[in-house]
Design an enzyme around this catalytic site. Structure first.
Site, PDB file in Angstrom:
ATOM      1  CE  LYS A  20      -4.300  -1.966   1.805  1.00 46.48           C
ATOM      2  NZ  LYS A  20      -3.745  -3.743   1.835  1.00 46.48           N
ATOM      3  CD  GLU A  70      -4.316   5.582   3.858  1.00 40.23           C
ATOM      4  OE1 GLU A  70      -3.489   6.143   2.395  1.00 40.23           O
ATOM      5  OE2 GLU A  70      -5.509   5.460   3.875  1.00 40.23           O
ATOM      6  CG  HIS A  99     -11.917  -2.619   7.603  1.00 39.08           C
ATOM      7  ND1 HIS A  99     -12.241  -1.109   7.743  1.00 39.08           N
ATOM      8  CD2 HIS A  99     -11.818  -2.700   8.982  1.00 39.08           C
ATOM      9  CE1 HIS A  99     -12.484  -0.716   8.537  1.00 39.08           C
ATOM     10  NE2 HIS A  99     -11.537  -1.189   9.119  1.00 39.08           N
ATOM     11  NE  ARG A 151      -8.309  -9.800  -5.383  1.00 35.25           N
ATOM     12  CZ  ARG A 151      -9.660  -9.363  -4.991  1.00 35.25           C
ATOM     13  NH1 ARG A 151     -10.246  -9.931  -5.575  1.00 35.25           N
ATOM     14  NH2 ARG A 151      -9.709  -9.038  -3.652  1.00 35.25           N
TER      15      ARG A 151
END
Length: 498
Positions: free
Chosen positions: A116, A200, A235, A291
């Site tokens: 990430k 973040e 999530h 994907r």
């Protein structure tokens, strides 16, 4: 086009890929663990090979075993589905080294987007908006606290190699931040083999919106509209729809072009998804899924494009047969992930034998499934039973159609999350399209679930009673059909030998 491909996956997604292959006259090879020896996907494939015992680490994650089967069977390519090895750069590299086409992006792109931190840097370079934060790997608590003070709380601590909702935690104070760093590092190291974390800004009331892309090896890249994936638990997505209720033609064009820019910057080829968070009128890059997505079906329903077929064609170096101007969004589609789990018991998995089963049907209903009556859901893998998708001329009809489809879906023998889906679709905020990733908590979905769960048991009992007297006949028919399929395969194999 390929003559034969291997599908390195199981369950509904293996069958989904095989269906596309059947329509393209491509032979299929299944690989399976000992726990899946009698699974439907192994019977549907033209050839099937056992690659190990039930634990995925010794079967579906066994790169050497899968490559060996592909060579033995003469498969020209491998489709990884989703999950397992689908975003594993080492697997893609092993395919490349063996001269087998990996149906997906290159190993270099997968590796780059697997971090990430690296992905964030690439998007900044491409000019794609990213969530405010610090792109550095956090090495110590002092650096983390410094970052927190500069960005402002709340914060999101993320594992750089994370995915599937694993390795993420929201923190509101410096004390929570230092505790989260330790726990996320441990989870990341044990789950992904990489303890790197970064920080973040945590966005308030975000929506999760993603853009489906297709890119070929001739420089063509386009977006197939958007999907709303905000209904999540820890999530993990549970309900997805296309298009998003907040989407306008202008916003779709803006986000779609940003997704294409991101894909071209990293040299992306094949199908992929660029995920964004949307908050208060602005959108921010989240990650690239290298994907096929679980929820690709809703995009297929509103565009009429078979994404899996396009994956195969792109992997054969064919050009995309359409341009961006050809893509048109028609109507609305919704997907509910039907899982074998108990929503009244913290969504605990509910493996076991399906004693009664009748999937939903009728106008506008699509069920991607790998189970059947009598099937035993093993405890070793994801508990998904099926992906229930519906299409309507507009969102109002799609919601009504999904409610009807959930009503007539019968699964007896294991607990399912069907009552959860029925609860969500009954909430006014969902009907109005007022969604965020906190929807389940904000609307007390779980507290409203118990009442619907009781009525759901009564519904299943009533509908399944129609199946009881026919069990023996159904079993006999199933056996006869299975014998016919096996006999036909033997005949085909004999013919090919001659």
């Amino acid at each position: 086009m390929f003559k034969k491909i291997l599908i390195a996956n199981r369950g509904e997604i293996a069958i989904r890929v095989m269906r596309a292959c059947k329509e393209l006259d491509v032979s299929t090879v299944a690989v399976y663990s000992e726990a899946d020896s009698n699974a439907l996907f192994t019977k549907y494939a033209d050839e099937a090979y056992c690659i190990g015992p039930p634990p995925s680490s010794r079967s579906y994650l066994n790169i050497d075993a899968i490559i060996d089967v592909a060579k033995k069977a003469g498969a020209e390519a491998i489709h990884p589905g989703y999950g397992f090895l689908s975003e594993n750069s080492k697997f893609a590299s092993a395919c490349e080294e063996a001269g087998i086409r990996f149906i997906g992006p290159s190993s270099e792109v997968i590796e780059k987007m697997g971090s990430k931190i690296t992905a964030r840097s690439a998007m900044i370079e491409a000019g794609v908006p990213v969530v405010p934060g610090d792109g550095r790997a956090v090495e110590d608590d002092a650096t983390a606290i410094e970052i927190g003070e500069s960005i402002g709380y709340p914060l999101m601590v993320k594992a750089s190699a994370g995915g599937g909702g694993i390795g993420m935690k929201v923190v509101y104070t410096p004390e929570e931040l230092t505790r989260a760093l330790s726990s996320i590092r441990n989870v990341a190291a044990s789950t992904f083999g990489d303890s790197t974390v970064f920080i973040e800004k945590y966005l308030e009331e975000p929506r999760h919106i993603e853009i489906q892309i297709l890119a070929d090896s001739h420089g063509n890249c386009l977006y197939l509209g958007d999907r709303e994936c905000s209904i999540q638990r820890r999530h993990q997505k549970l309900i997805e729809e296309a298009p998003s209720p907040i989407m306008t033609p202008e916003l779709r064009k803006d986000m779609g072009e940003a997704a294409v820019k991101a894909a071209k910057t990293i040299g992306y080829v094949n199908a992929g998804t660029v995920e964004f968070l949307y908050s208060k009128g602005d959108y921010y890059f989240l990650e690239v899924n290298t994907r096929l997505q679980v929820e690709h079906g809703v995009t297929e329903l509103v565009t009429g494009i078979d994404i899996v077929k396009q994956q195969l064609r792109v992997a054969c170096d064919e050009k995309l047969p359409f341009t961006q101007d050809d893509i048109e969004i028609r109507g609305s589609a919704i997907e509910c992930r039907i899982n074998a789990e108990d929503p009244l018991n913290d969504f605990a998995p509910s493996p076991g034998k399906i004693r009664r089963y009748r999937s939903a049907g009728g106008p506008g209903v699509r069920v991607d499934s790998g189970v059947h009556m009598g099937y035993v859901i093993p405890p070793f893998y994801d508990s998904m039973i099926s992906k229930l998708c519906v299409w309507g001329t507009d969102r109002e009809e799609a919601i009504a159609r999904m409610k009807r489809a959930l009503y007539e879906y019968v699964v007896v023998g294991v607990q399912t999350n069907i009552p959860f889906h029925r609860t969500v679709l009954s909430i006014d905020a969902f009907v109005e399209g007022d969604l965020t990733t906190h929807f389940i908590d904000d609307h007390n979905v779980l507290s409203a679930l118990e009442k619907i769960a009781v009525s759901d048991n009564q519904r299943c009992a009533t509908l399944s009673s129609a199946l009881e007297d026919r069990n023996k006949k159904i079993a006999a028919i199933s056996t006869a059909v299975g014998s016919y399929i096996n006999a036909a395969k033997r005949h085909d194999m004999k013919g090919s030998d001659e």
